[in-house]
Design an enzyme around this catalytic site. Structure first.
Site: not given
Length: 240
Positions: A2, A109
């Site tokens: 993350c 992402e």
């Protein structure tokens, strides 16, 4: 992993959602649509005492272990692998008794496309409810500050990750962990628990998310705003 996420929720809304006893805010954070490591973020945690107190605090994203000489390595500790967090020196103490939740609207992402280009995606719940990202926090004593100085203690946090599962695995092989429904009190508790019991309280976030392709504007931390969450539609080729 993350590396970027979004939080647009106010401290008042977070206080209600997490049933916070006290908001200990050194500053009020504006909605942020491109949060990167080293930024200031909101975290929910329980502080120990005869009656544990649930707090909403402002911390820095990137863990600084209590034994660190300085804060220079914080950005490298923005994520912690759940597989090793209970044993790794940088995270073991925090995993044992300083667990937290980082609220998020969703996170970004990047998937490598043909030609080596990376396409960013915004991963979020279909109903846009907040994600309760599992985290660890630490306190580091800044020896350059006097004991009574408001910055004498540096609060920081890291987000826990695991292997991706489900259909979104092809975007990235790592994903943040979320606290399972009904497990918030147990996860934030400062009481001793076995690592396996704690890991059972968490789930890969990809089990419940959808992915939306977004513009590469998010690649630069200088860009911010809700427009970063808009779906990216590749322009049709010009015929003439």
């Amino acid at each position: 992993m993350c590396g970027r996420y979004v939080n647009s929720r106010s401290p008042e809304d977070l206080g209600v959602e997490f049933d916070v006893d006290q908001s200990v805010l050194s500053e009020r954070l504006a909605p942020d649509y491109n949060i990167a490591p080293t930024k200031r973020i909101y975290a929910v945690l329980d502080r120990p005492g005869d009656t544990p107190e649930r707090q909403l605090r402002v911390v820095t994203w990137g863990l600084v272990p209590s034994w660190a000489k300085d804060r220079s390595g914080a950005a490298k500790l923005s994520n912690a692998r759940i597989e090793t967090a209970a044993e790794k020196p940088s995270f073991a103490r925090a995993f044992k008794s300083r667990r937290a939740v980082v609220p998020a609207d969703g996170y970004f992402e990047w998937r490598r496309q043909d030609g080596g280009v990376k396409q960013p995606f915004f991963l979020h719940r279909p109903d846009d409810r907040a994600l309760h990202l599992a985290a660890l926090y630490e306190l580091w004593r800044d020896s350059t500050r006097e004991a009574g100085h408001p910055d004498a203690w540096w609060w920081s946090a890291t987000i826990l990750t695991t292997e991706s599962t489900g259909e979104l695995r092809d975007i990235h092989d790592r994903t943040p962990l979320t606290v399972r429904p009904g497990a918030l009190d147990a996860w934030l508790s400062t009481a001793p628990s076995h690592p396996d019991e704690l890991r059972a309280l968490l789930a890969p976030s990809t089990e419940e998310l959808v992915a939306r392709p977004v513009s590469t504007l998010v690649n630069s931390v200088r860009n911010n705003g809700p427009h970063l969450l808009e779906e990216y539609v590749e322009a049709a080729p010009t015929l003439f």
